[in-house]
Write an enzyme that holds these catalytic residues in place. Structure first.
Site, short mmCIF file in Angstrom:
data_model
loop_
_atom_site.label_atom_id
_atom_site.label_comp_id
_atom_site.label_asym_id
_atom_site.label_seq_id
_atom_site.Cartn_x
_atom_site.Cartn_y
_atom_site.Cartn_z
N HIS A 65 0.82 -1.21 0.00
CA HIS A 65 0.00 0.00 0.00
C HIS A 65 0.86 1.26 0.00
O HIS A 65 0.34 2.36 -0.21
CB HIS A 65 -0.92 -0.01 1.23
N ASN A 99 -6.60 6.12 3.71
CA ASN A 99 -8.03 6.38 3.57
C ASN A 99 -8.41 7.84 3.73
O ASN A 99 -9.51 8.23 3.32
CB ASN A 99 -8.82 5.53 4.57
N ASP A 138 -0.68 2.54 -5.34
CA ASP A 138 -0.66 1.11 -5.66
C ASP A 138 -1.92 0.71 -6.41
O ASP A 138 -3.01 1.21 -6.13
CB ASP A 138 -0.53 0.28 -4.37
N ASN A 146 -9.30 3.49 -1.68
CA ASN A 146 -9.86 4.43 -0.73
C ASN A 146 -9.11 5.76 -0.66
O ASN A 146 -9.70 6.79 -0.34
CB ASN A 146 -9.95 3.80 0.66
#
Length: 197
Positions: A24, A72, A97, A118
């Site tokens: 991530h 997020n 990513d 997100n």
């Protein structure tokens, strides 16, 4: 004439040593490498909810941003710095990513949806429009939706790491033209399949 040069390049990732090597954080990996190549270091800027530095790339000044809000909530940092410096969305590049691309592939595009990411979803929600550029860094897919969270929060294999590393090196080599807004030329170089395929 609209200025297409990139003023702000954002890498998405999660802060903290425990996340540093996870998939991530591919956006952080790229942005760290760009800063290193251009000899700059990040500093924490609380008003921008992140770490920021400025580079000069062939006469073009570009701000690099690493949101420290967790993925997020990345949009808080992107919107804060974009509004402070009055940077239009079409001069923002978001690097992150991408599950739907294999390791070693990258794709550059402007606009579109969030495709389930997100960090992109939050950025879309908090910017005035979604006309920013996206650099999608392939990390591969674990196979099922249920495995995704665990997958992105773990480190890639040695083979996948090498593929991603090669792709990031290619992106950094394109920075002068990428930041100058020569997007089609950059896409022609980036959108090629690795020789291993």
């Amino acid at each position: 004439m609209v200025n297409t040069a990139i003023q702000l390049c954002v890498g998405l990732g999660n802060p903290g040593a425990e996340y540093a090597m996870t998939r991530h954080n591919a956006g952080f990996w790229l942005i760290d490498r760009i800063a290193a190549v251009y000899g700059e270091q990040f500093r924490t800027e609380a008003r921008f909810h992140g770490q920021v530095c400025r580079i000069h790339c062939h006469g073009q000044e570009v701000r690099l941003l690493k949101p420290m809000t967790f993925v997020n909530q990345s949009g808080r940092a992107v919107a804060a710095i974009a509004r402070y410096f009055n940077i239009p969305s079409e001069q923002i590049l978001l690097a992150y990513d991408e599950l739907d691309l294999p390791p070693g592939q990258v794709r550059l595009k402007q606009g579109g949806g969030h495709a389930g990411h997100n960090g992109v979803r939050n950025t879309l929600a908090l910017l005035d429009d979604g006309n920013f550029w996206r650099l999608r860094i392939g990390i591969g897919h674990p196979g099922t939706k249920q495995q995704v969270v665990n997958y992105v929060l773990n480190a890639p294999s040695k083979t996948d790491t090498d593929c991603i590393d090669t792709a990031l090196t290619l992106v950094v080599q394109q920075c002068p033209e990428l930041f100058a807004g020569q997007f089609q030329r950059v896409m022609n170089r980036l959108h090629v399949k690795p020789a291993s395929e």
